[in-house]
Scaffold this active site. Sequence first.
Site, PDB file in Angstrom:
ATOM      1  N   GLU A 185      13.549  -9.912   2.410  1.00 27.79           N
ATOM      2  CA  GLU A 185      13.198 -11.205   2.288  1.00 27.79           C
ATOM      3  C   GLU A 185      14.493 -11.614   3.162  1.00 27.79           C
ATOM      4  O   GLU A 185      13.930 -12.596   4.094  1.00 27.79           O
ATOM      5  CB  GLU A 185      12.547 -11.817   1.131  1.00 27.79           C
ATOM      6  CG  GLU A 185      11.720 -11.286   0.630  1.00 27.79           C
ATOM      7  CD  GLU A 185      11.762 -10.785  -0.615  1.00 27.79           C
ATOM      8  OE1 GLU A 185      12.594  -9.583  -0.438  1.00 27.79           O
ATOM      9  OE2 GLU A 185      10.501  -9.903  -1.481  1.00 27.79           O
ATOM     10  N   GLU A 208       7.942  -6.395  -6.067  1.00 24.36           N
ATOM     11  CA  GLU A 208       7.733  -7.045  -7.791  1.00 24.36           C
ATOM     12  C   GLU A 208       6.382  -7.021  -8.107  1.00 24.36           C
ATOM     13  O   GLU A 208       6.474  -7.196  -9.386  1.00 24.36           O
ATOM     14  CB  GLU A 208       7.983  -8.855  -6.681  1.00 24.36           C
ATOM     15  CG  GLU A 208       9.184  -8.884  -6.132  1.00 24.36           C
ATOM     16  CD  GLU A 208       9.310 -10.670  -5.017  1.00 24.36           C
ATOM     17  OE1 GLU A 208       8.623 -10.036  -4.328  1.00 24.36           O
ATOM     18  OE2 GLU A 208      10.257 -11.665  -6.222  1.00 24.36           O
TER      19      GLU A 208
HETATM   20  N1  CAA Z   1       2.738  -8.783   6.383  1.00 26.87           N
HETATM   21  C1  CAA Z   1       2.745  -8.667   7.402  1.00 26.87           C
HETATM   22  N2  CAA Z   1       2.116  -7.786   7.627  1.00 26.87           N
HETATM   23  C2  CAA Z   1       3.184  -6.828   7.754  1.00 26.87           C
HETATM   24  C3  CAA Z   1       4.214  -6.560   6.607  1.00 26.87           C
HETATM   25  C4  CAA Z   1       3.719  -7.934   6.035  1.00 26.87           C
HETATM   26  N3  CAA Z   1       4.703  -7.734   5.191  1.00 26.87           N
HETATM   27  N4  CAA Z   1       4.271  -5.556   6.842  1.00 26.87           N
HETATM   28  C5  CAA Z   1       3.901  -4.702   7.830  1.00 26.87           C
HETATM   29  N5  CAA Z   1       2.500  -5.283   7.727  1.00 26.87           N
HETATM   30  C6  CAA Z   1       1.924  -5.224   9.781  1.00 26.87           C
HETATM   31  C7  CAA Z   1       2.915  -4.786  10.324  1.00 26.87           C
HETATM   32  O1  CAA Z   1       2.544  -6.434  11.062  1.00 26.87           O
HETATM   33  C8  CAA Z   1       1.213  -4.056  11.180  1.00 26.87           C
HETATM   34  O2  CAA Z   1       0.718  -4.598  11.559  1.00 26.87           O
HETATM   35  P1  CAA Z   1       0.292  -4.894  13.776  1.00 26.87           P
HETATM   36  O3  CAA Z   1       0.112  -3.340  13.807  1.00 26.87           O
HETATM   37  O4  CAA Z   1      -0.652  -6.262  13.388  1.00 26.87           O
HETATM   38  O5  CAA Z   1       1.931  -4.972  14.429  1.00 26.87           O
HETATM   39  C9  CAA Z   1       1.417  -2.992  10.599  1.00 26.87           C
HETATM   40  O6  CAA Z   1       1.448  -4.177   9.120  1.00 26.87           O
HETATM   41  C10 CAA Z   1       2.168  -1.829   9.852  1.00 26.87           C
HETATM   42  O7  CAA Z   1       3.443  -1.930  10.775  1.00 26.87           O
HETATM   43  P2  CAA Z   1       4.582  -1.588  11.032  1.00 26.87           P
HETATM   44  O8  CAA Z   1       3.906  -1.363  12.625  1.00 26.87           O
HETATM   45  O9  CAA Z   1       5.961  -2.263  11.181  1.00 26.87           O
HETATM   46  O10 CAA Z   1       4.704  -0.874  10.253  1.00 26.87           O
HETATM   47  P3  CAA Z   1       6.176   0.181  10.367  1.00 26.87           P
HETATM   48  O11 CAA Z   1       5.968   1.654  10.111  1.00 26.87           O
HETATM   49  O12 CAA Z   1       6.853   1.169  12.303  1.00 26.87           O
HETATM   50  O13 CAA Z   1       7.201  -0.386   9.648  1.00 26.87           O
HETATM   51  C11 CAA Z   1       7.917  -1.341   7.508  1.00 26.87           C
HETATM   52  C12 CAA Z   1       6.847  -0.372   7.840  1.00 26.87           C
HETATM   53  C13 CAA Z   1       9.200  -0.707   7.660  1.00 26.87           C
HETATM   54  C14 CAA Z   1       7.212  -1.471   5.930  1.00 26.87           C
HETATM   55  C15 CAA Z   1       7.730  -2.357   8.493  1.00 26.87           C
HETATM   56  O14 CAA Z   1       6.291  -2.972   8.531  1.00 26.87           O
HETATM   57  C16 CAA Z   1       8.045  -4.025   7.567  1.00 26.87           C
HETATM   58  O15 CAA Z   1       9.247  -4.099   7.555  1.00 26.87           O
HETATM   59  N6  CAA Z   1       7.882  -4.493   7.146  1.00 26.87           N
HETATM   60  C17 CAA Z   1       7.867  -5.774   6.065  1.00 26.87           C
HETATM   61  C18 CAA Z   1       8.988  -5.624   5.183  1.00 26.87           C
HETATM   62  C19 CAA Z   1       9.070  -6.905   4.790  1.00 26.87           C
HETATM   63  O16 CAA Z   1      10.027  -7.391   5.242  1.00 26.87           O
HETATM   64  N7  CAA Z   1       7.991  -7.767   2.930  1.00 26.87           N
HETATM   65  C20 CAA Z   1       8.519  -8.584   2.757  1.00 26.87           C
HETATM   66  C21 CAA Z   1       8.010  -9.291   3.158  1.00 26.87           C
HETATM   67  S1  CAA Z   1       7.790 -11.274   2.412  1.00 26.87           S
HETATM   68  C22 CAA Z   1       7.631 -11.216   1.049  1.00 26.87           C
HETATM   69  O17 CAA Z   1       7.010 -10.093   0.257  1.00 26.87           O
HETATM   70  C23 CAA Z   1       8.219 -12.272  -0.278  1.00 26.87           C
HETATM   71  C24 CAA Z   1       8.250 -12.371  -2.007  1.00 26.87           C
HETATM   72  O18 CAA Z   1       9.097 -12.535  -2.155  1.00 26.87           O
HETATM   73  C25 CAA Z   1       6.694 -11.931  -2.320  1.00 26.87           C
END
Ligand code: CAA
Length: 258
Positions: free
Chosen positions: A132, A112
């Site tokens: 999301e 976004e």
């Molecule tokens: N918020 C908070 N922390 C996050 C994050 C997020 N959106 N995305 C990643 N992190 C953190 C993880 O929790 C992790 O922290 P720890 O080491 O403390 O556990 C660190 O970043 C590294 O992430 P991963 O270990 O998960 O890394 P990966 O390579 O295995 O996976 C990924 C990568 C697929 C991007 C995965 O991190 C993921 O799915 N992240 C979330 C994506 C998501 O759902 N985004 C939408 C958020 S809600 C939103 O954005 C609402 C809106 O419309 C504004």
Amino acid sequence: MTEYANILVEQRGRVGLVTLNRPQALNALNKATMEELVDAVSAMDADPGTGAVVVTGSGKAFAAGADIKEMAGQGYMDMYAADWFRGWEDFTRLRIPTVAAVSGFALGGGCELAMMCDLLIAGDNAKFGQPEINLGVLPGMGGSQRLTRAVGKAKAMDMILTGRFIGAEEAERAGLVSRVVPAENVVEEALKAAEVIAGKSKPVAMAAKEAVNAAFETGLAQGVLFERRLFHSLFSTEDQKEGMAAFTEKREPEFRHR
Ligand code: CAA
């Protein structure tokens, strides 16, 4: 220059470069990061010495979304009372042209934010998504609106309802991305594009941005009229005189207001 905890700010000639710098959280956009980014870019907007801004990520993400850990425990009244994400409207109101340089994940709020920028340059490793729905919510920083306007209903529904990520090539085919470049060059290419923009007249670039953005807010006849009136107004500027004189004299223009 102001010191920030979550972003890095640099000036490269007439281009401002802001790097999201929470790689340990894949640059998740918490409230503090939003406030710092808006503060830094607003200062560039107001600075006559800055003609364009590049926003980029670090590590393996542009940004993996809003900060899920910061939001997880909130209730409806907390979200409503704080008007969560309202601060991003200040980013969309910037008048200076903005370029997103996306390498790696641009998910949720990260996608976004990239879509709030005027140009979106992607590395060939970029992954865009609105996942999301997997968190029991929907996009909250404009994704359902900006993604649909950018790529149309079919692909927006696909991405928002399934949470599927798309790669840089699919994003370019769909019209989400301005250009795809090798991942290792994405910031350099974005800086080059921003430098080209910053070499134009700043008020004229601002007016051009306003005109394009009007296409999303108005009907065709009103939008064309708005464009024409802006076009007329630029004939009051020294930069129009200089630009047209330079063409006639077969030389490069020296814009005063850049
Ligand atoms: N918020 C908070 N922390 C996050 C994050 C997020 N959106 N995305 C990643 N992190 C953190 C993880 O929790 C992790 O922290 P720890 O080491 O403390 O556990 C660190 O970043 C590294 O992430 P991963 O270990 O998960 O890394 P990966 O390579 O295995 O996976 C990924 C990568 C697929 C991007 C995965 O991190 C993921 O799915 N992240 C979330 C994506 C998501 O759902 N985004 C939408 C958020 S809600 C939103 O954005 C609402 C809106 O419309 C504004």
